[in-house]
Design a protein around this motif. Structure first.
Motif, PDB file in Angstrom:
ATOM      1  N   CYS A  85      -6.983  -5.278  -8.262  1.00 40.64           N
ATOM      2  CA  CYS A  85      -6.771  -6.509  -7.498  1.00 40.64           C
ATOM      3  C   CYS A  85      -7.413  -7.701  -8.202  1.00 40.64           C
ATOM      4  O   CYS A  85      -8.546  -7.616  -8.654  1.00 40.64           O
ATOM      5  N   ASP A  86      -6.667  -8.788  -8.266  1.00 39.52           N
ATOM      6  CA  ASP A  86      -7.179 -10.048  -8.815  1.00 39.52           C
ATOM      7  C   ASP A  86      -6.856 -11.154  -7.808  1.00 39.52           C
ATOM      8  O   ASP A  86      -6.117 -12.084  -8.093  1.00 39.52           O
ATOM      9  N   THR A  87      -7.418 -11.034  -6.614  1.00 35.16           N
ATOM     10  CA  THR A  87      -7.097 -11.981  -5.550  1.00 35.16           C
ATOM     11  C   THR A  87      -7.616 -13.384  -5.831  1.00 35.16           C
ATOM     12  O   THR A  87      -7.085 -14.351  -5.290  1.00 35.16           O
ATOM     13  N   THR A  88      -8.606 -13.513  -6.703  1.00 35.04           N
ATOM     14  CA  THR A  88      -9.136 -14.839  -7.052  1.00 35.04           C
ATOM     15  C   THR A  88      -8.398 -15.447  -8.241  1.00 35.04           C
ATOM     16  O   THR A  88      -8.650 -16.593  -8.599  1.00 35.04           O
ATOM     17  N   ARG A  89      -7.534 -14.684  -8.861  1.00 37.08           N
ATOM     18  CA  ARG A  89      -6.749 -15.104 -10.043  1.00 37.08           C
ATOM     19  C   ARG A  89      -7.623 -15.288 -11.292  1.00 37.08           C
ATOM     20  O   ARG A  89      -7.177 -15.847 -12.285  1.00 37.08           O
ATOM     21  N   GLU A  90      -8.843 -14.813 -11.274  1.00 34.79           N
ATOM     22  CA  GLU A  90      -9.747 -14.977 -12.421  1.00 34.79           C
ATOM     23  C   GLU A  90      -9.184 -14.316 -13.680  1.00 34.79           C
ATOM     24  O   GLU A  90      -9.175 -14.919 -14.751  1.00 34.79           O
TER      25      GLU A  90
END
Length: 79
Positions: free
Chosen positions: A27-32
């Motif tokens: 998961c990359d929910t912060t888009r980092e």
């Protein structure tokens, strides 16, 4: 092999199970990660661009392809 999505853990789990993915889906929910690997231009984007990266043992990107056809990415990497 790993996959990364902007979706939540629950959404990724359901997607991975539905499609019987043979690799972990992170998961990359912060888009980092998406921002770092140019899979998105802004942290508020809903969807990532599809890229495939081959990362070498030393952590450097050895190959990158724009994955327009996910089913053909193996052939693109070998070609």
């Amino acid at each position: 092999m790993l996959g990364i999505s902007f979706d939540s853990a629950e959404e990724n789990r359901a997607f991975a199970e539905k499609h019987a993915l043979p690799f972990p889906l992170l998961c990359d929910t912060t888009r980092e990660v998406g921002l770092a690997y140019l899979a998105c231009d802004r942290a508020d984007e809903a969807y990532a661009k599809r890229f495939t990266y081959v990362i070498g043992p030393d952590g450097t990107i050895e190959r990158a392809i724009d994955t327009q056809d996910p089913g053909g990415q193996a052939a693109a990497l070998l070609g």
